[in-house]
Design a protein around this motif. Structure first.
Motif, PDB file in Angstrom:
ATOM      1  N   UNK A 191       0.824  -1.223   0.000  1.00  0.00           N
ATOM      2  CA  UNK A 191       0.000   0.000   0.000  1.00  0.00           C
ATOM      3  C   UNK A 191       0.853   1.265   0.000  1.00  0.00           C
ATOM      4  N   UNK A 192       1.962   1.216   0.749  1.00  0.00           N
ATOM      5  CA  UNK A 192       2.809   2.415   0.776  1.00  0.00           C
ATOM      6  C   UNK A 192       3.397   2.674  -0.606  1.00  0.00           C
ATOM      7  N   UNK A 193       3.792   1.591  -1.302  1.00  0.00           N
ATOM      8  CA  UNK A 193       4.464   1.752  -2.596  1.00  0.00           C
ATOM      9  C   UNK A 193       3.481   1.900  -3.741  1.00  0.00           C
ATOM     10  N   UNK A 194       2.171   1.890  -3.453  1.00  0.00           N
ATOM     11  CA  UNK A 194       1.159   1.879  -4.519  1.00  0.00           C
ATOM     12  C   UNK A 194       1.337   2.989  -5.555  1.00  0.00           C
ATOM     13  N   UNK A 195       1.572   4.232  -5.152  1.00  0.00           N
ATOM     14  CA  UNK A 195       1.775   5.257  -6.176  1.00  0.00           C
ATOM     15  C   UNK A 195       2.915   4.890  -7.130  1.00  0.00           C
ATOM     16  N   UNK A 196       4.011   4.375  -6.576  1.00  0.00           N
ATOM     17  CA  UNK A 196       5.143   3.979  -7.420  1.00  0.00           C
ATOM     18  C   UNK A 196       4.795   2.801  -8.307  1.00  0.00           C
ATOM     19  N   UNK A 197       4.058   1.840  -7.764  1.00  0.00           N
ATOM     20  CA  UNK A 197       3.666   0.663  -8.544  1.00  0.00           C
ATOM     21  C   UNK A 197       2.800   1.093  -9.716  1.00  0.00           C
ATOM     22  N   UNK A 198       1.791   1.928  -9.434  1.00  0.00           N
ATOM     23  CA  UNK A 198       0.873   2.325 -10.500  1.00  0.00           C
ATOM     24  C   UNK A 198       1.589   3.155 -11.549  1.00  0.00           C
ATOM     25  N   UNK A 199       2.456   4.082 -11.101  1.00  0.00           N
ATOM     26  CA  UNK A 199       3.116   4.913 -12.121  1.00  0.00           C
ATOM     27  C   UNK A 199       4.078   4.076 -12.938  1.00  0.00           C
ATOM     28  N   UNK A 200       4.762   3.127 -12.316  1.00  0.00           N
ATOM     29  CA  UNK A 200       5.640   2.229 -13.061  1.00  0.00           C
ATOM     30  C   UNK A 200       4.855   1.403 -14.057  1.00  0.00           C
ATOM     31  N   UNK A 201       3.682   0.924 -13.645  1.00  0.00           N
ATOM     32  CA  UNK A 201       2.867   0.095 -14.532  1.00  0.00           C
ATOM     33  C   UNK A 201       2.349   0.898 -15.723  1.00  0.00           C
ATOM     34  N   UNK A 202       1.931   2.142 -15.467  1.00  0.00           N
ATOM     35  CA  UNK A 202       1.421   2.963 -16.577  1.00  0.00           C
ATOM     36  C   UNK A 202       2.515   3.177 -17.610  1.00  0.00           C
ATOM     37  N   UNK A 203       3.686   3.588 -17.136  1.00  0.00           N
ATOM     38  CA  UNK A 203       4.785   3.871 -18.069  1.00  0.00           C
ATOM     39  C   UNK A 203       5.152   2.598 -18.825  1.00  0.00           C
ATOM     40  N   UNK A 204       5.287   1.488 -18.085  1.00  0.00           N
ATOM     41  CA  UNK A 204       5.686   0.236 -18.712  1.00  0.00           C
ATOM     42  C   UNK A 204       4.662  -0.229 -19.746  1.00  0.00           C
ATOM     43  N   UNK A 205       3.387  -0.130 -19.383  1.00  0.00           N
ATOM     44  CA  UNK A 205       2.346  -0.602 -20.289  1.00  0.00           C
ATOM     45  C   UNK A 205       2.298   0.234 -21.556  1.00  0.00           C
ATOM     46  N   UNK A 206       2.370   1.552 -21.409  1.00  0.00           N
ATOM     47  CA  UNK A 206       2.322   2.420 -22.582  1.00  0.00           C
ATOM     48  C   UNK A 206       3.523   2.175 -23.484  1.00  0.00           C
ATOM     49  N   UNK A 207       4.699   2.053 -22.868  1.00  0.00           N
ATOM     50  CA  UNK A 207       5.904   1.820 -23.658  1.00  0.00           C
ATOM     51  C   UNK A 207       5.807   0.496 -24.404  1.00  0.00           C
ATOM     52  N   UNK A 208       5.302  -0.546 -23.732  1.00  0.00           N
ATOM     53  CA  UNK A 208       5.236  -1.862 -24.348  1.00  0.00           C
ATOM     54  C   UNK A 208       4.236  -1.874 -25.503  1.00  0.00           C
ATOM     55  N   UNK A 209       3.031  -1.338 -25.225  1.00  0.00           N
ATOM     56  CA  UNK A 209       1.994  -1.377 -26.255  1.00  0.00           C
ATOM     57  C   UNK A 209       2.417  -0.570 -27.471  1.00  0.00           C
ATOM     58  N   UNK A 210       3.201   0.479 -27.253  1.00  0.00           N
ATOM     59  CA  UNK A 210       3.606   1.321 -28.372  1.00  0.00           C
ATOM     60  C   UNK A 210       4.951   0.933 -28.954  1.00  0.00           C
ATOM     61  N   UNK A 211       5.558  -0.130 -28.450  1.00  0.00           N
ATOM     62  CA  UNK A 211       6.910  -0.460 -28.935  1.00  0.00           C
ATOM     63  C   UNK A 211       6.822  -1.127 -30.307  1.00  0.00           C
ATOM     64  N   UNK A 212       7.861  -0.936 -31.097  1.00  0.00           N
ATOM     65  CA  UNK A 212       7.838  -1.458 -32.456  1.00  0.00           C
ATOM     66  C   UNK A 212       9.037  -2.363 -32.719  1.00  0.00           C
ATOM     67  N   UNK A 213      10.227  -1.847 -32.357  1.00  0.00           N
ATOM     68  CA  UNK A 213      11.470  -2.551 -32.682  1.00  0.00           C
ATOM     69  C   UNK A 213      11.533  -3.951 -32.081  1.00  0.00           C
ATOM     70  N   UNK A 214      11.355  -4.049 -30.772  1.00  0.00           N
ATOM     71  CA  UNK A 214      11.582  -5.324 -30.094  1.00  0.00           C
ATOM     72  C   UNK A 214      10.654  -6.422 -30.615  1.00  0.00           C
ATOM     73  N   UNK A 215       9.336  -6.160 -30.698  1.00  0.00           N
ATOM     74  CA  UNK A 215       8.476  -7.246 -31.207  1.00  0.00           C
ATOM     75  C   UNK A 215       8.822  -7.649 -32.637  1.00  0.00           C
ATOM     76  N   UNK A 216       9.169  -6.663 -33.478  1.00  0.00           N
ATOM     77  CA  UNK A 216       9.460  -6.988 -34.872  1.00  0.00           C
ATOM     78  C   UNK A 216      10.749  -7.806 -34.976  1.00  0.00           C
ATOM     79  N   UNK A 217      11.807  -7.345 -34.258  1.00  0.00           N
ATOM     80  CA  UNK A 217      13.101  -8.016 -34.400  1.00  0.00           C
ATOM     81  C   UNK A 217      13.104  -9.378 -33.728  1.00  0.00           C
ATOM     82  N   UNK A 218      12.460  -9.481 -32.554  1.00  0.00           N
ATOM     83  CA  UNK A 218      12.512 -10.756 -31.829  1.00  0.00           C
ATOM     84  C   UNK A 218      11.354 -11.678 -32.219  1.00  0.00           C
TER      85      UNK A 218
END
Lengths: 290, 386
Positions: free
Chosen positions: A205-232
């Protein structure tokens, strides 16, 4: 008095100008342009009609929305894995490592960022292709007889993506956990909690703000990523960004590409919104704080 | 009643070493049921380490810790019925008051109705019945303090540890909380162990005080005993104020000593501390409390006769330290020797003023002489950083 206020206003304006230009020219205008493009349909050379025809054809073609759903599901999986792997790492750096080793560990985490995504993806290819390091090692040790192709599977894509984005999970987590008083964890034990209770009721619960912000950034970056899925993942990856690329560059169908772009943004935004609602956080308490 | 243990907490020869550093050395004590026990010492004396061992956050290197006659050495912190109020309270900011107090009860898997009953009960006892739904940041300093105590007391602990919880409060609130803590202890009738470097906190609130220095207990006793019958030079210097002068024993008649200070001033005192008794020629240190020194104007018609063995020296008032009822004068004695004496300043003609010649006198039995030992150097009380 008057002139001083003008100067202050002018300096504020000048300070904000680059930011405003960046937002308007590089974020807002292209998105509006995309929205505009997505709403028109070519019916004859130089003849356009406006409407939702592009969206209708997207809905009518299962392969498109299946790709979008698949991209979202895999992005969620990558986000979850990054959290599960990143949380212990962040906890170790912020709470267990000594003051001196903390800086060094943090630096070690950041070093991969200095190498471009492309080079890092090629690193994975060197390791995982049929004639690559892992395959050769297995053959040399006699565990397998022929070469094994590790590339072009979903698992490889997920592993590669987790590796690429995990930094963006760890950094906000470390900064949130760093602010936690050790006495709070001790109080959790002192009042009768076991390790699991303390983790579930106090640390998370204490780390929740950090968890949520990390998840948002990670999810957006992953869904919008192009290079890694194409190359691998190669052709099998069926990543949604690849579809967008395909429409824009290969088929030269900008209208359809723009539709896909708008849909990707809308869809990921909805996922993030649901995530915020479920965790009881808001954007201002999470991303702004860390 | 006959079956219950007579001691809530016992420490038997507890030591803690960090490598070569001996943080706690062979500490033994028993705390009777339901008492307010303070551990008083300068920072770095090992009192926090001792408390963390009692709570279970550190393992003692040697010795045994018993709670209600049962050794807790192999019991993890969450299974010990010892609760702790942390220095900065460590209330959980993501939970409201109710959840903070209910946390421990939930850990014990208590039913929801029972938790509700107990939380409202404890809130009533700390006289904050309406704060259950408040967030922690909405509480005042004193309220937070009480919630931190309630969070522990709701679990009915055998012993409550308090680690300098008043340190962060401002002076007025701290004075009020001292009294409140004492009352709360009475009300809950639980053993409180209070760790502090502030002697006024320890003396005012405690039934028993242990003075700790360099990892050892120097003396355990009631506040009155520590103040009036210190057993070591450290205690004499640390508890209360004292004039202290190095001296040499000239003659010894049992416990009565004739001594000479560094500057050759002859005085009469009593030998204190542990054996062996002090012999002629031994070096020691004298302690005289300012409130036993009488400062009087030198009269032209000669001093009146006084009864009993008395030390009398002349001096000139250097300055007046006005502090209401606790006012004091700084006196320059023979050869620049500095003496502090308590006086009553009424604001009238009678008050002593700087520059006046005075005669200082105090009884020989209030002149304590301790053998000089290398380790018995006390810290200056009051010079302690918070």
């Amino acid at each position: 008095m008057r002139s001083q206020r003008d100067i202050r206003r002018l300096s504020l304006f000048l300070l904000l100008a680059p930011f405003a230009l960046w937002i308007v020219l590089l974020v807002a205008l292209p998105q509006l342009g995309m929205l505009f493009l997505s709403l028109r349909e070519k019916i004859a050379p130089r003849v356009y009609e406006y409407g939702f025809a592009n969206y209708v054809s997207f809905a009518g073609e299962p392969i498109y929305w299946n790709t979008l759903l698949r991209t979202a599901t895999m992005s969620l999986l990558v986000t979850a894995l990054a959290l599960v792997i990143g949380f212990p790492v962040a906890y170790y750096i912020a709470k267990i490592a000594g003051r001196r080793s903390r800086g060094a560990l943090f630096l070690l985490i950041l070093i991969p960022l200095w190498v471009s995504d492309l080079i890092r993806a090629f690193g994975w290819i060197l390791l995982l292709r049929e004639t690559g390091v892992v395959s050769s090692l297995l053959q040399w040790s006699g565990l397998v007889s022929g070469g094994i192709e590790f590339l072009y599977t979903d698992a490889t894509v997920v592993v590669g993506l987790v590796y690429t984005v995990i930094l963006f999970m760890i950094v906000p987590l470390v900064s949130t956990l760093d602010g936690m008083d050790e006495a709070m964890i001790e109080a959790g034990y002192n009042l009768g909690g076991n390790g699991f209770t303390v983790l579930r009721r106090i640390i998370i619960p204490y780390a929740m703000p950090g968890i949520v912000s990390g998840c948002i950034v990670t999810f957006m970056l992953t869904a919008g990523s192009y290079l890694t899925p194409i190359l691998l993942g190669g052709k099998n990856s069926s990543w949604f960004t690849a579809q967008i690329y395909d429409q824009f560059i290969t088929r030269y169908n900008w209208e359809a590409g723009a539709t896909f772009g708008v849909l990707l943004l809308a869809f990921t935004s909805v996922v993030v919104w649901i995530g915020l609602k479920l965790s009881g956080q808001s954007l201002s308490t999470t991303v702004a704080r860390s | 009643m006959t079956e219950t243990a007579s001691y809530d907490l016992q420490c038997l020869g507890v030591s803690k070493n960090y490598g070569a550093v001996r943080a706690v050395r062979d500490v033994s004590f028993d705390i009777p049921n339901g008492s307010f026990f303070s551990i008083l010492g300068p920072s770095g004396c090992g009192k926090t380490t001792l408390m963390r061992m009692i709570a279970g956050f550190e393992e003692p290197s040697a010795g045994d810790i018993r709670i209600k006659d049962r050794s807790v050495l192999n019991t993890p912190p969450n299974r010990r019925n010892v609760k702790m109020v942390f220095q900065h309270l460590a209330l959980f900011p993501m939970m409201n008051v109710y959840e903070n107090i209910a946390y421990g009860l939930r850990c014990n898997r208590m039913s929801k109705a029972e938790i509700e009953r107990r939380v409202s009960d404890v809130l009533a006892r700390i006289e904050l019945p309406d704060v259950a739904d408040r967030e922690i940041h909405q509480l005042s300093g004193g309220q937070k303090q009480r919630i931190a105590i309630a969070r522990c007391m709701v679990l009915d602990p055998d012993v409550l540890l308090l680690d300098e919880p008043l340190g962060a409060l401002d002076l007025k609130l701290r004075e009020a909380m001292k009294i409140e803590l004492k009352l709360l202890q009475h009300q809950f009738n639980t053993t409180f162990i209070y760790i502090t470097h502030d002697q006024s906190e320890a003396l005012v609130m405690s039934d028993y005080v242990a003075i700790m220095n360099a990892g050892r207990f120097e003396q355990i006793g009631t506040p009155q005993e520590l103040y009036h019958k210190p057993k070591t030079a450290f205690v004499a210097g640390f508890v209360g104020d004292a004039n202290r002068w190095p001296c040499r024993v000239v003659e010894a008649f049992g416990t009565t000593l004739r001594v000479e200070t560094e500057i050759g001033l002859p005085l009469t005192g009593v030998a204190c501390g542990r054996n062996p008794p002090m012999q002629a020629g031994a070096h020691g240190e004298l302690f005289v409390r300012p409130e036993f020194i009488r400062a009087e104007r030198v009269r032209t018609d000669g001093s009146p006769e006084r009864a009993g063995p008395l030390n009398v020296i002349p001096g000139i008032i250097d300055s007046q330290l006005f502090n209401g009822a606790k006012s004091r004068v700084l006196v320059r004695g023979p050869q620049g020797m500095r003496i502090e004496a308590d006086v009553t300043l009424t604001g009238g003609e009678e008050d002593l003023r700087p520059g006046e010649k005075v005669e200082l006198s105090w009884p020989a039995e209030q002149t304590r002489c301790f053998a000089a030992a290398g380790s018995a150097t006390g810290a200056d009380p009051g010079a302690e950083p918070a």
